[in-house]
Scaffold this motif. Structure first.
Motif, PDB file in Angstrom:
ATOM      1  N   HIS A   1       0.692  -1.316  -0.402  1.00 53.56           N
ATOM      2  CA  HIS A   1      -0.004  -0.018  -0.180  1.00 53.56           C
ATOM      3  C   HIS A   1       1.042   1.003  -0.121  1.00 53.56           C
ATOM      4  N   THR A   2       0.706   1.832  -1.104  1.00 53.00           N
ATOM      5  CA  THR A   2       1.369   3.875  -1.277  1.00 53.00           C
ATOM      6  C   THR A   2       0.377   4.527  -0.430  1.00 53.00           C
ATOM      7  N   ASP A   3       0.770   4.847   0.485  1.00 56.79           N
ATOM      8  CA  ASP A   3       0.121   6.424   1.443  1.00 56.79           C
ATOM      9  C   ASP A   3       0.037   7.284   0.458  1.00 56.79           C
ATOM     10  N   ALA A   4      -0.615   7.283   0.109  1.00 54.98           N
ATOM     11  CA  ALA A   4      -0.361   9.635  -1.085  1.00 54.98           C
ATOM     12  C   ALA A   4      -1.147   9.851  -0.708  1.00 54.98           C
ATOM     13  N   CYS A   5      -1.636   9.511   0.475  1.00 62.59           N
ATOM     14  CA  CYS A   5      -2.340  10.823   1.516  1.00 62.59           C
ATOM     15  C   CYS A   5      -2.364  12.229   1.042  1.00 62.59           C
ATOM     16  N   LEU A   6      -0.900  12.938   1.520  1.00 66.18           N
ATOM     17  CA  LEU A   6      -0.846  13.872   1.168  1.00 66.18           C
ATOM     18  C   LEU A   6       0.062  14.336  -0.573  1.00 66.18           C
ATOM     19  N   GLY A   7       0.783  13.630  -0.220  1.00 62.25           N
ATOM     20  CA  GLY A   7       1.629  13.561  -2.287  1.00 62.25           C
ATOM     21  C   GLY A   7      -0.062  13.380  -3.448  1.00 62.25           C
ATOM     22  N   GLY A   8      -0.800  12.588  -3.072  1.00 61.84           N
ATOM     23  CA  GLY A   8      -1.349  12.021  -4.693  1.00 61.84           C
ATOM     24  C   GLY A   8      -1.430  13.275  -5.419  1.00 61.84           C
ATOM     25  N   PHE A   9      -1.488  14.049  -4.410  1.00 65.17           N
ATOM     26  CA  PHE A   9      -2.247  15.304  -5.497  1.00 65.17           C
ATOM     27  C   PHE A   9      -1.751  16.594  -5.975  1.00 65.17           C
ATOM     28  N   VAL A  10       0.011  15.824  -5.568  1.00 64.36           N
ATOM     29  CA  VAL A  10       0.753  16.855  -5.734  1.00 64.36           C
ATOM     30  C   VAL A  10       2.491  16.317  -6.326  1.00 64.36           C
ATOM     31  N   LEU A  11       1.914  14.708  -6.035  1.00 63.77           N
ATOM     32  CA  LEU A  11       3.533  14.252  -7.010  1.00 63.77           C
ATOM     33  C   LEU A  11       3.601  14.224  -8.291  1.00 63.77           C
ATOM     34  N   PRO A  12       2.267  12.420  -8.877  1.00 63.05           N
ATOM     35  CA  PRO A  12       2.147  14.085  -9.934  1.00 63.05           C
ATOM     36  C   PRO A  12       2.971  15.021 -11.115  1.00 63.05           C
ATOM     37  N   TRP A  13       2.008  16.187 -10.289  1.00 66.04           N
ATOM     38  CA  TRP A  13       2.102  17.099 -11.013  1.00 66.04           C
ATOM     39  C   TRP A  13       4.322  18.275 -10.490  1.00 66.04           C
ATOM     40  N   ALA A  14       4.293  17.818 -10.008  1.00 68.34           N
ATOM     41  CA  ALA A  14       5.583  17.965  -9.178  1.00 68.34           C
ATOM     42  C   ALA A  14       6.322  17.302 -10.243  1.00 68.34           C
ATOM     43  N   GLU A  15       6.369  16.004 -10.659  1.00 66.46           N
ATOM     44  CA  GLU A  15       7.084  15.555 -11.811  1.00 66.46           C
ATOM     45  C   GLU A  15       6.727  15.793 -13.346  1.00 66.46           C
ATOM     46  N   ARG A  16       5.301  16.722 -13.152  1.00 63.32           N
ATOM     47  CA  ARG A  16       5.164  16.451 -14.843  1.00 63.32           C
ATOM     48  C   ARG A  16       6.277  18.467 -15.071  1.00 63.32           C
TER      49      ARG A  16
ATOM     50  N   ASP B   1       3.732   5.170  -8.277  1.00 63.81           N
ATOM     51  CA  ASP B   1       1.388   4.864  -7.722  1.00 63.81           C
ATOM     52  C   ASP B   1       1.595   3.612  -8.997  1.00 63.81           C
ATOM     53  N   PHE B   2       0.780   2.915  -9.005  1.00 65.16           N
ATOM     54  CA  PHE B   2       0.233   1.984  -9.991  1.00 65.16           C
ATOM     55  C   PHE B   2       1.110   1.899 -11.628  1.00 65.16           C
ATOM     56  N   ARG B   3       1.855   2.409 -11.277  1.00 69.06           N
ATOM     57  CA  ARG B   3       3.029   2.073 -12.665  1.00 69.06           C
ATOM     58  C   ARG B   3       3.855   0.912 -12.467  1.00 69.06           C
ATOM     59  N   LEU B   4       4.025   1.731 -10.998  1.00 71.59           N
ATOM     60  CA  LEU B   4       4.971   0.028 -10.485  1.00 71.59           C
ATOM     61  C   LEU B   4       3.792  -0.669  -9.761  1.00 71.59           C
ATOM     62  N   PRO B   5       4.684  -2.366 -10.774  1.00 69.56           N
ATOM     63  CA  PRO B   5       3.517  -3.791 -10.181  1.00 69.56           C
ATOM     64  C   PRO B   5       3.130  -4.005  -9.283  1.00 69.56           C
ATOM     65  N   GLY B   6       4.045  -3.631  -8.158  1.00 65.56           N
ATOM     66  CA  GLY B   6       4.031  -4.028  -6.472  1.00 65.56           C
ATOM     67  C   GLY B   6       3.258  -3.166  -5.783  1.00 65.56           C
ATOM     68  N   VAL B   7       2.694  -1.739  -6.352  1.00 67.97           N
ATOM     69  CA  VAL B   7       1.086  -1.746  -5.662  1.00 67.97           C
ATOM     70  C   VAL B   7       0.118  -2.268  -6.282  1.00 67.97           C
ATOM     71  N   THR B   8      -0.403  -2.624  -4.861  1.00 70.93           N
ATOM     72  CA  THR B   8      -0.969  -3.312  -4.800  1.00 70.93           C
ATOM     73  C   THR B   8      -2.745  -2.592  -4.568  1.00 70.93           C
ATOM     74  N   SER B   9      -2.617  -1.284  -4.230  1.00 70.32           N
ATOM     75  CA  SER B   9      -3.259  -0.230  -3.029  1.00 70.32           C
ATOM     76  C   SER B   9      -2.816   1.124  -2.692  1.00 70.32           C
ATOM     77  N   MET B  10      -3.883   2.311  -2.858  1.00 68.10           N
ATOM     78  CA  MET B  10      -3.002   3.760  -2.886  1.00 68.10           C
ATOM     79  C   MET B  10      -4.282   4.571  -1.824  1.00 68.10           C
TER      80      MET B  10
END
Length: 503
Positions: free
Chosen positions: A263-278, A287-296
């Motif tokens: 489980h990736t706890d992205a409660c704080l970063g879920g709506f920041v990190l994708p845009w920071a990467e952009r 996130d789910f780009r990693l095959p081992g991540v099964t929940s977020m």
């Protein structure tokens, strides 16, 4: 020196279990119990529950006749006005993540249109199904659902009441899927306390692994902690205390190799990190780009800029999500199902989350993230330039800092006197500020750094010991070896929250 201070000085020299046993035994002796009671009350009086300054009457029982609605509105308006400046002027860490008046009024209008709706009754309010399904889909799309689909995996989820419920629901799903007695979760010390709640609620054995010197999860240490009863491993992106991103690729690969959920706890970063990467920041995959991540988990009511009370929990596949659901087929009240902890849910909040995501769009999230990360960098740089302070780890916008030479909790208390609401941390003692759009307003960063510098000087001049506000309570919680006494203190504080102040 108080009795508690003398006791602490003695107990500090003893092993923690022995110290706790001594405190527990002392509480059974009438005279000692009286001393402990006095110390508890003195500490609580030093950190009183904050009450509103608004001149609004107290109601400890129902009025004999209903009050005039305009009068009630005036009471509520007075309370809101008294609190407005604290957060709208950027004095709060986190708490309000957008706060622009136009945006708030927009969300309020959407909520008002659906204030009576309840997703439990989809036959009456089918719009609830639309709002929730689309919020889940938009969030999943932002967090790697497209990449997962290329490997044949579907990313699904539900809307919850907040990050804590999202994490709790995911932990329930892993427990129920495993179907074993005494399941185990392996998490870093820095993982959110919601994992502790889930362990307490669902009978997990929780294995917390110390973080590395950079405050990130120790992937090797966590790998060594995995047993045949481990059903889930977790990491944070970023963690609440220190704002650093755990090595999610290494952790999720390790979980996948062992056939364990991650489980990736992205409660704080879920709506920041994708845009920071952009925006060009070096953000490792989480996130789910990693095959081992099964929940977020990702909170729409934080940096998704929705109204308070919504989050999203996501799963790799419907099978795992089904273990979150509850279905009753033999209840005399009829067939019953509930996808989350709650039965009835506020449809207006789901509608407001849907509206927030649509109103922001990719361009809105990019602009907001750019502003927040710029302000976060300025705050971090300014803290590092203040004599006696240091930043923990390598954070982007949730900046934790400790102190050399003065008590950091006293610094926090001095900041509170200036109107700042910051988050106290311990293990190690520290304070953090979660930068939001409120802090990107002109002059807020400069005001924070000036006040912080002055607070450090005052704490140093005062002797550097925690003496005011919540500082003594934080100091005890961080260092007192008898954890039962700390638990008792916090429980009494919760009791006080529910007391009505007739004055």
């Amino acid at each position: 020196m108080s009795t508690l201070d003398r006791a602490k000085s003695l107990l500090d020299r003893l092993p923690p279990r022995m110290a706790s046993a001594i405190i527990g035994g002392a509480g059974k002796i009438p005279k000692m119990r009286g001393i402990l009671e006095a110390e508890y009350e003195a500490m609580l009086d030093a950190a009183p529950v904050v009450r509103s300054d608004a001149d609004v009457p107290v109601h400890s029982r129902l009025p004999e006749a209903g009050l005039d609605r305009d009068e009630i509105i005036s009471f509520v308006a007075s309370l809101a006005e008294a609190e407005q400046g604290d957060w709208s002027d950027g004095y709060a860490s986190g708490a309000v993540y957008h706060g622009n008046q136009e945006h708030v009024e927009f969300l309020n209008e959407v909520y008002a249109l659906h204030s009576q709706s309840n997703p439990l009754h989809l036959d009456v309010w089918p719009s609830g199904m639309k709002f929730e399904a689309e919020v889940v889909a938009m969030t999943a799309g932002m967090l790697g659902a497209g990449a997962a689909a290329q490997h044949g995996d579907e990313i699904v989820g539900t809307v919850t009441s907040g990050g804590t419920e999202s994490i709790i629901m995911a932990m329930k799903a892993y427990r129920d899927r495993a179907g074993i007695a005494k399941p185990e979760m392996v998490i870093p010390d820095s993982a959110h306390v919601a994992f502790d709640k889930a362990a307490a609620y669902f009978g997990y054995k929780q294995i917390r692994v110390p973080v590395r010197d950079d405050y990130r999860a120790d992937a090797d240490g966590m790998a060594n902690a995995v047993t045949r009863r481990t059903v889930v491993i977790a990491g944070s992106a970023p963690g609440f205390p220190h704002g650093v991103i755990d090595p999610i690729p290494a952790l999720s690969d390790m979980a996948r190799e062992r056939g364990v959920g991650f489980h990736t706890d992205a409660c704080l970063g879920g709506f920041v990190l994708p845009w920071a990467e952009r925006l060009g920041y070096e953000i490792p995959p989480f996130d789910f780009r990693l095959p081992g991540v099964t929940s977020m988990s990702a909170d729409t009511h934080k940096y998704g800029y929705a109204a308070k009370g919504t989050s999203v929990v996501l799963y790799r596949g419907r099978d795992l999500r089904r273990h979150q659901f509850y279905v009753a087929t033999e209840w005399p009240g009829g067939l019953y199902y509930s996808p989350t902890l709650a039965g009835s849910r506020p449809g207006g909040l789901v509608a407001a989350a849907w509206a927030a995501l649509l109103a922001m769009g990719e361009d809105g999230y990019l602009r907001a993230t750019a502003s927040i990360l710029t302000s976060g960098a300025a705050i971090r740089k300014g803290i590092e330039e203040i004599d006696g302070l240091y930043v923990l780890g390598d954070p982007l916008w949730v900046i934790a800092f400790g102190s050399e030479g003065v008590d950091i909790y006293e610094v926090m208390a001095r900041m509170a006197e200036r109107g700042w609401s910051l988050n106290g941390l311990h293990h190690p003692p520290a304070v953090h500020i979660a930068v939001t759009l409120r802090h990107t307003q002109p002059g807020v960063v400069e005001r924070f750094l000036t006040d912080l510098s002055d607070a450090v000087d005052e704490a140093r001049a005062g002797g550097g010991e925690a003496t005011t506000g919540a500082a003594p309570m934080y100091g005890m919680a961080a260092t007192f070896p008898a954890r039962g006494a700390v638990n008792e203190l916090m429980t009494r504080y919760i009791d006080r929250i529910y007391e009505i102040n007739e004055d």
